[in-house]
Write an enzyme that holds these catalytic residues in place. Structure first.
Site, PDB file in Angstrom:
ATOM      1  CB  THR A  61      25.868  14.157  -9.668  1.00 49.23           C
ATOM      2  OG1 THR A  61      24.533  13.944 -10.090  1.00 49.23           O
ATOM      3  CG2 THR A  61      26.651  12.852  -9.717  1.00 49.23           C
ATOM      4  CE  LYS A  65      23.255  17.610  -8.275  1.00 47.88           C
ATOM      5  NZ  LYS A  65      22.376  18.094  -9.329  1.00 47.88           N
ATOM      6  N   GLY A 125       7.757  15.972  -7.262  1.00 46.47           N
ATOM      7  CA  GLY A 125       9.050  15.561  -6.708  1.00 46.47           C
ATOM      8  C   GLY A 125       9.674  16.650  -5.863  1.00 46.47           C
ATOM      9  CB  VAL A 129      16.828  18.198  -9.324  1.00 47.09           C
ATOM     10  CG1 VAL A 129      15.434  17.689  -9.592  1.00 47.09           C
ATOM     11  CG2 VAL A 129      17.292  19.106 -10.445  1.00 47.09           C
TER      12      VAL A 129
HETATM   13  P1  ATR Z   1      17.962  13.016  -3.703  1.00 51.97           P
HETATM   14  O1  ATR Z   1      17.158  13.897  -2.834  1.00 51.97           O
HETATM   15  O2  ATR Z   1      18.834  12.049  -2.974  1.00 51.97           O
HETATM   16  O3  ATR Z   1      18.668  13.724  -4.811  1.00 51.97           O
HETATM   17  P2  ATR Z   1      16.473  12.132  -5.749  1.00 51.97           P
HETATM   18  O4  ATR Z   1      16.863  10.802  -6.273  1.00 51.97           O
HETATM   19  O5  ATR Z   1      16.814  13.378  -6.457  1.00 51.97           O
HETATM   20  O6  ATR Z   1      16.932  12.115  -4.315  1.00 51.97           O
HETATM   21  O7  ATR Z   1      14.934  12.236  -5.514  1.00 51.97           O
HETATM   22  C1  ATR Z   1      14.158  11.308  -5.988  1.00 51.97           C
HETATM   23  C2  ATR Z   1      12.757  11.878  -6.070  1.00 51.97           C
HETATM   24  O8  ATR Z   1      12.000  10.941  -6.806  1.00 51.97           O
HETATM   25  C3  ATR Z   1      12.096  12.014  -4.714  1.00 51.97           C
HETATM   26  O9  ATR Z   1      11.185  13.055  -4.802  1.00 51.97           O
HETATM   27  C4  ATR Z   1      11.417  10.664  -4.576  1.00 51.97           C
HETATM   28  O10 ATR Z   1      10.321  10.639  -3.723  1.00 51.97           O
HETATM   29  P3  ATR Z   1      10.510  10.239  -2.158  1.00 51.97           P
HETATM   30  O11 ATR Z   1      10.907  11.483  -1.478  1.00 51.97           O
HETATM   31  O12 ATR Z   1       9.179   9.765  -1.756  1.00 51.97           O
HETATM   32  O13 ATR Z   1      11.544   9.169  -2.126  1.00 51.97           O
HETATM   33  C5  ATR Z   1      10.940  10.476  -6.004  1.00 51.97           C
HETATM   34  N1  ATR Z   1      10.674   9.085  -6.320  1.00 51.97           N
HETATM   35  C6  ATR Z   1      11.558   8.077  -6.468  1.00 51.97           C
HETATM   36  N2  ATR Z   1      10.929   6.943  -6.797  1.00 51.97           N
HETATM   37  C7  ATR Z   1       9.598   7.234  -6.852  1.00 51.97           C
HETATM   38  C8  ATR Z   1       8.421   6.491  -7.176  1.00 51.97           C
HETATM   39  N3  ATR Z   1       8.480   5.207  -7.495  1.00 51.97           N
HETATM   40  N4  ATR Z   1       7.238   7.137  -7.155  1.00 51.97           N
HETATM   41  C9  ATR Z   1       7.182   8.444  -6.863  1.00 51.97           C
HETATM   42  N5  ATR Z   1       8.246   9.209  -6.558  1.00 51.97           N
HETATM   43  C10 ATR Z   1       9.445   8.616  -6.560  1.00 51.97           C
END
Ligand code: ATR
Length: 263
Positions: A61, A65, A125, A129
């Site tokens: 997770t 991934k 996003g 995922v």
């Molecule tokens: P990973 O790619 O490591 O799995 P994730 O936690 O699945 O990361 O992805 C988090 C998503 O939430 C990303 O799209 C992130 O945007 P960034 O690429 O700009 O980091 C988004 N995200 C997290 N916090 C956010 C916030 N406060 N506002 C908008 N998008 C957010």
């Protein structure tokens, strides 16, 4: 006893052990499922554990991934396409990286009895995922997928994987039939996306988050007469598919299992 586990960081809140251990008990199998908090440097060790049969199978997770890919011997077709692995298993002497998130998301959409064919989607996003979501949507024959993300880096990676995406600047909204939150915003109860979706009515809103059960994204959508769904069934279906790969048994998603996610 055969050992299964989920690896991630953080991992404390993962509900996978609970779900899988219920299924192990229900099916009287000689397995145990644990969680392991890992650092990136430990990924290779996990592959070794699988090779020497100290571990029988593994879920992967956030945030590993993608990182795990360089250590596996082979990727399944769907992992290759999505550049994402959530399930590890051994075939002969090889460690295979597979992805059951696509099937999990797709099955959860099929449950909705909503015809996705040629529908437009606004995906919020571009994190870990998102490729699995796009893959499942493509399998269901959706029309256009527009994607937005707070920062550019992950958007660029996603559009390298999928060519047919329309990229939307952050804070701009695209008209669509289906709106999906694939960000981590909402995991904390008071989280709120800084997007103005208040004018959208009578559409489908899906949040990949299942805990809390109703994020602000879904609460506000519901107020505006939109249909809503959370990621609960996606989570359960991906777990079910992984369990079947390891044990050969397709476990039943009982009320007890569903309730575990709501506790
Ligand atoms: P990973 O790619 O490591 O799995 P994730 O936690 O699945 O990361 O992805 C988090 C998503 O939430 C990303 O799209 C992130 O945007 P960034 O690429 O700009 O980091 C988004 N995200 C997290 N916090 C956010 C916030 N406060 N506002 C908008 N998008 C957010």
């Amino acid at each position: 006893m055969k050992k299964l586990c989920v690896i991630g960081n953080p991992i404390e809140h993962s509900l996978s052990p609970k779900i899988h251990n219920i299924w192990i008990k229900q099916n009287k199998l000689d397995f145990i499922y644990e969680k392991k908090l890992l650092e990136k440097e430990d990924l290779q060790k996990i592959i070794k554990e699988l090779k020497v049969d100290n571990l029988f199978g593994c879920n992967v997770t956030v945030p590993f991934k993608q990182n795990i890919i360089e250590y596996v011997d082979e990727l399944s077709a769907v992992s290759l396409k999505t550049n994402s692995v959530n399930t590890l298993y051994k075939s002969g002497s090889k460690i295979i990286g597979h992805n059951t998130d696509v099937m999990g998301f797709q099955k959860s959409l099929e449950d909705l009895k909503f015809n996705f064919k040629n529908k437009s989607v606004f995906l919020i996003g571009a994190g870990g995922v998102s490729p699995s979501i796009i893959e499942a949507l493509n399998n269901l024959g959706v029309g256009k997928i527009a994607v937005t993300n707070r920062s550019e880096e992950k958007l660029k990676k996603l559009s390298d994987l999928y060519e047919n995406l329309e990229i939307i600047d952050w804070e701009k909204i695209k008209d669509a039939d289906v709106y999906i939150n694939a960000t981590s915003v909402g995991l904390n109860k008071n989280d709120r996306l800084n997007l103005n979706l208040s004018g959208i009515k009578n559409k489908l809103f899906y949040d990949v988050i299942y805990n809390p059960e109703k994020t602000n994204f879904l609460k506000e959508a519901e107020k505006n007469n939109n249909r809503i769904a959370n990621g609960k069934m996606m989570f359960l279906y991906q777990a079910q598919a992984s369990f079947k790969i390891w044990t050969g048994v397709e476990p039943v998603i009982t009320e007890e299992v569903i309730k575990t996610l709501n506790d």
